[in-house]
Design a protein around this motif. Structure first.
Motif, short mmCIF file in Angstrom:
data_model
loop_
_atom_site.label_atom_id
_atom_site.label_comp_id
_atom_site.label_asym_id
_atom_site.label_seq_id
_atom_site.Cartn_x
_atom_site.Cartn_y
_atom_site.Cartn_z
N ARG A 1 -16.19 -8.05 -1.14
CA ARG A 1 -15.50 -8.01 -2.43
C ARG A 1 -14.27 -7.12 -2.40
N GLY A 2 -14.04 -6.44 -1.31
CA GLY A 2 -12.89 -5.55 -1.18
C GLY A 2 -12.94 -4.87 0.18
N PHE A 3 -11.95 -4.02 0.46
CA PHE A 3 -11.90 -3.34 1.75
C PHE A 3 -11.45 -1.90 1.57
N PHE A 4 -11.84 -1.08 2.53
CA PHE A 4 -11.45 0.33 2.59
C PHE A 4 -10.36 0.50 3.64
N ALA A 5 -9.45 1.44 3.38
CA ALA A 5 -8.35 1.73 4.30
C ALA A 5 -8.16 3.24 4.40
N THR A 6 -7.86 3.72 5.60
CA THR A 6 -7.56 5.13 5.83
C THR A 6 -6.08 5.29 6.15
N TYR A 7 -5.58 6.53 5.91
CA TYR A 7 -4.14 6.77 6.04
C TYR A 7 -3.87 8.03 6.86
N GLU A 8 -2.58 8.25 7.11
CA GLU A 8 -2.14 9.38 7.93
C GLU A 8 -2.48 10.72 7.29
N ASP A 9 -2.51 10.81 5.97
CA ASP A 9 -2.82 12.07 5.28
C ASP A 9 -4.32 12.31 5.14
N GLY A 10 -5.16 11.45 5.70
CA GLY A 10 -6.60 11.63 5.64
C GLY A 10 -7.26 11.08 4.41
N SER A 11 -6.52 10.43 3.53
CA SER A 11 -7.09 9.89 2.31
C SER A 11 -7.77 8.54 2.57
N LEU A 12 -8.53 8.11 1.59
CA LEU A 12 -9.29 6.87 1.65
C LEU A 12 -8.96 6.04 0.42
N GLN A 13 -8.76 4.75 0.60
CA GLN A 13 -8.44 3.86 -0.51
C GLN A 13 -9.33 2.63 -0.46
N TYR A 14 -9.80 2.22 -1.64
CA TYR A 14 -10.59 1.00 -1.76
C TYR A 14 -9.80 -0.03 -2.55
N ILE A 15 -9.58 -1.19 -1.94
CA ILE A 15 -8.86 -2.29 -2.58
C ILE A 15 -9.88 -3.32 -3.04
N ASP A 16 -9.98 -3.47 -4.37
CA ASP A 16 -10.94 -4.40 -4.96
C ASP A 16 -10.25 -5.74 -5.20
N LEU B 1 0.80 -1.22 0.00
CA LEU B 1 0.00 0.00 0.00
C LEU B 1 0.83 1.27 0.00
N GLY B 2 2.11 1.20 0.30
CA GLY B 2 2.95 2.40 0.28
C GLY B 2 2.97 3.14 1.58
N ASP B 3 1.86 3.23 2.28
CA ASP B 3 1.77 3.89 3.58
C ASP B 3 1.11 2.94 4.58
N THR B 4 1.15 3.33 5.85
CA THR B 4 0.59 2.49 6.90
C THR B 4 -0.92 2.68 6.99
N PRO B 5 -1.71 1.66 6.77
CA PRO B 5 -3.16 1.80 6.97
C PRO B 5 -3.47 1.89 8.47
N LEU B 6 -4.34 2.81 8.82
CA LEU B 6 -4.69 3.01 10.23
C LEU B 6 -6.01 2.36 10.61
N ALA B 7 -6.92 2.21 9.67
CA ALA B 7 -8.23 1.60 9.95
C ALA B 7 -8.70 0.88 8.70
N LEU B 8 -9.46 -0.21 8.90
CA LEU B 8 -9.94 -1.04 7.81
C LEU B 8 -11.43 -1.29 7.97
N ALA B 9 -12.09 -1.55 6.83
CA ALA B 9 -13.49 -1.94 6.83
C ALA B 9 -13.78 -2.70 5.54
N LEU B 10 -14.37 -3.88 5.66
CA LEU B 10 -14.78 -4.67 4.50
C LEU B 10 -16.16 -4.23 4.03
N ASP B 11 -16.37 -4.25 2.71
CA ASP B 11 -17.70 -3.91 2.21
C ASP B 11 -18.66 -5.06 2.53
#
Length: 551
Positions: free
Chosen positions: A237-252, A223-233
């Motif tokens: 089918r995939g999961f969401f991750a939050t980061y130190e810069d406040g961004s949101l990423q969805y891994i499909d 992921l390049g950065d440390t994920p701080l929180a996770l949630a599965l849909d």
């Protein structure tokens, strides 16, 4: 009316409330998300770290960051119900067994179980070398996962761990140990099947998908950065991750990496050839916030019941709403006086079946009691449960008592004839009787013996039926009609079997008569031969005697 709520908690406040809507000294907030966004409740005197809040239908449990205590809040009464002390600080919480057991991870690396309806406290072994950063329970409550800063994840059998017969030092079922850094978050799937998965995030900037029941690594994401929180849909089918810069990423799980061509939807999981090949998600999967207000680190995340809305809590105190389908549609939802460390959507309320599904209710929790420890005496057959082990809960609604019938299964979940035979401990008796009768009829027909055709009994009138039903009966007598039909089937089967047996008896009698007749004929012929032989011998003796007299 249908309504949807979410619960947010903060850590140590970093500023005074700048709005009149925020209650002074409040640390846990209950917001209505649908149909109208508004704050509904606020619970005071709480400061909870990440993964340290658990929400049930009736209570909110919050482990405090500066004390070795857990605050218990009653959602119905809207107040703090109890303050429960523990021997060491609690670092993570999760509920199990239909919200009747609280699983706690400690700073000392220990797992503790607390039955909130009985007060029983189970101190598990110190299985981790560093604090337990997250605990998760699968939907079936069969497995408990504890993640630690020592980079290991232990998989426990929750029924064995909570059993009265458990030993003093139980061991985990599996240990997931492919991470090379502290575990920051766990997200377990929503399925109760054997194919359920769990996603773990670590400070080594990776997220790993596991088959925790088989101790198998399914996929590793860089992921390049440390994920701080996770949630599965909701569909896993995939999961969401939050980061130190406040961004949101969805891994499909069905998407390809940037350096691979897209050839359609391909499941990157369940492929043993690629399970140990790291995957780099597409850069387009990471979405920065559109607010531009310095949200800070994304410390918490939750998904709505239908999976269309994602909420993230940030170190600046803001709760941000995202569209789960993608696009730049983030906007602020609320501003709290401290870092938003925990977010949790509650189940929607207002369905017509809510009262029917809820079978019991916990009005007040029972604090941990050290005297509730079972004793097992060597050489004696005693119950391991203590004598003062009692349950404090209220049964609500109507108990589902199925209708009992000697010949019919309950309507709800009624099995077909095939399923009944398949799941029966042996062949059902009525199946055996019908099969024997049919086999006897078939055997007699094949051997050329005339048989009596047995047909289904014709429907008789109500007056002739031995289990008569009034023609003007209401719908309440449908059960009697069904039982009557079943009895007719039973009688038909018995008649068929009786006819076959009668035919067999008649055949045996006929065969016996023939055997007796043949035996009598053989005996008569033998007797006739004996008489002829005697007559001849008599004549010879007479001639001999006559000749002797002449001499």
């Amino acid at each position: 009316m249908l309504s949807e709520h979410f619960v947010a908690s903060i850590s140590i406040p970093n500023k005074k409330p700048d709005t009149s809507s925020v209650t002074k000294d409040a640390g846990i907030f209950v917001y209505e998300h649908q149909p109208l966004l508004a704050q509904r409740h606020a619970f005071k005197k709480s400061a909870a770290a990440a993964n340290c809040v658990a929400v049930s239908r009736s209570h909110i449990f919050a482990a405090q960051v500066d004390k070795a205590v857990v605050h218990v809040y009653n959602r119905d009464k809207g107040n703090q119900e109890a303050t429960v002390p523990f021997p060491e600080k609690i670092s993570s919480l999760a509920l199990a067994f239909d919200d009747t057991m609280l699983c706690l991870g400690t700073d000392g690396g220990r797992v503790i179980l607390w039955e909130i309806c009985t007060g029983r406290l189970i101190n598990g072994p110190q299985a981790h070398l560093q604090p337990v950063t997250s605990v998760a329970v699968d939907p079936s409550s069969h497995f408990l996962l504890s993640a630690s800063a020592d980079s290991n994840i232990h998989v426990w059998s929750l029924p064995n761990l909570s059993s009265f017969l458990a030993g003093p030092n139980p061991s985990p079922v599996h240990t997931l140990s492919n991470h090379r850094g502290a575990i920051t978050a766990l997200a377990i799937g929503h399925s109760s099947s054997a194919a359920n998965t769990v996603v773990s995030a670590s400070k080594d900037n990776t997220a790993i998908v596991w088959d925790y029941k088989k101790n198998a690594l399914l996929a590793t994401y860089l992921l390049g950065d440390t994920p701080l929180a996770l949630a599965l849909d909701p569909a896993d089918r995939g999961f969401f991750a939050t980061y130190e810069d406040g961004s949101l990423q969805y891994i499909d799980f069905y998407a390809q990496a940037d350096n691979e061509p897209t050839l359609g939807a391909t499941d990157s999981l369940r492929n043993p050839e690629t399970s140990y090949t790291p995957i780099t998600p597409p850069s387009s999967s990471r979405r920065p916030s559109d607010l531009g207000l310095g949200l800070g680190a994304g410390l918490s995340i939750t998904l709505s019941w239908d999976g269309t809305v994602v909420l993230t809590g940030h170190s600046s105190g803001k709760v941000v709403k995202w569209s789960a389908s993608g696009g730049s549609s983030s906007h602020g939802m609320a501003t709290l006086p401290g870092p938003v460390t925990n977010l949790s959507f509650t189940a929607p309320s207002g369905f017509s079946s809510d009262s029917e599904e809820e079978k019991f209710k916990i009005h007040a929790i029972v604090k941990p009691r050290l005297d509730l420890r079972g004793k097992i005496s060597e050489g004696e057959v005693v119950s391991p449960a203590p004598q003062n082990y009692t349950l404090s809960a209220q049964l609500v609604g109507n108990l589902s008592i199925p209708r009992v019938s000697a010949f019919e299964s309950p309507r709800k979940g009624q099995k077909s004839a095939f399923e009944e035979a398949l799941t029966h401990v042996s062949f059902p008796p009525d199946f055996l009787e019908q099969s024997l009768a049919e086999l006897a009829t078939f055997t007699n027909s094949a051997s050329g013996v005339s048989t009596v055709a047995v047909s289904e009994p014709k429907p008789v009138s109500t007056e002739e039926d031995f289990m008569a039903i009034d023609s003007g009966a209401s719908n309440g007598n449908q059960d009697l009609e069904q039982q009557n039909a079943e009895l007719k089937k039973q009688v038909a089967a018995l008649q068929s079997m009786q006819t076959a047996k009668s035919k067999q008896i008649a055949d045996l009698k006929e065969e016996k008569k023939k055997w007796q007749a043949s035996t009598n004929e053989a005996g008569g012929a033998a007797n006739k031969d004996d008489d002829e032989e005697k007559r001849r011998r008599k004549e010879r003796m007479t001639r001999a005697l006559k000749g002797f007299g002449d001499d």
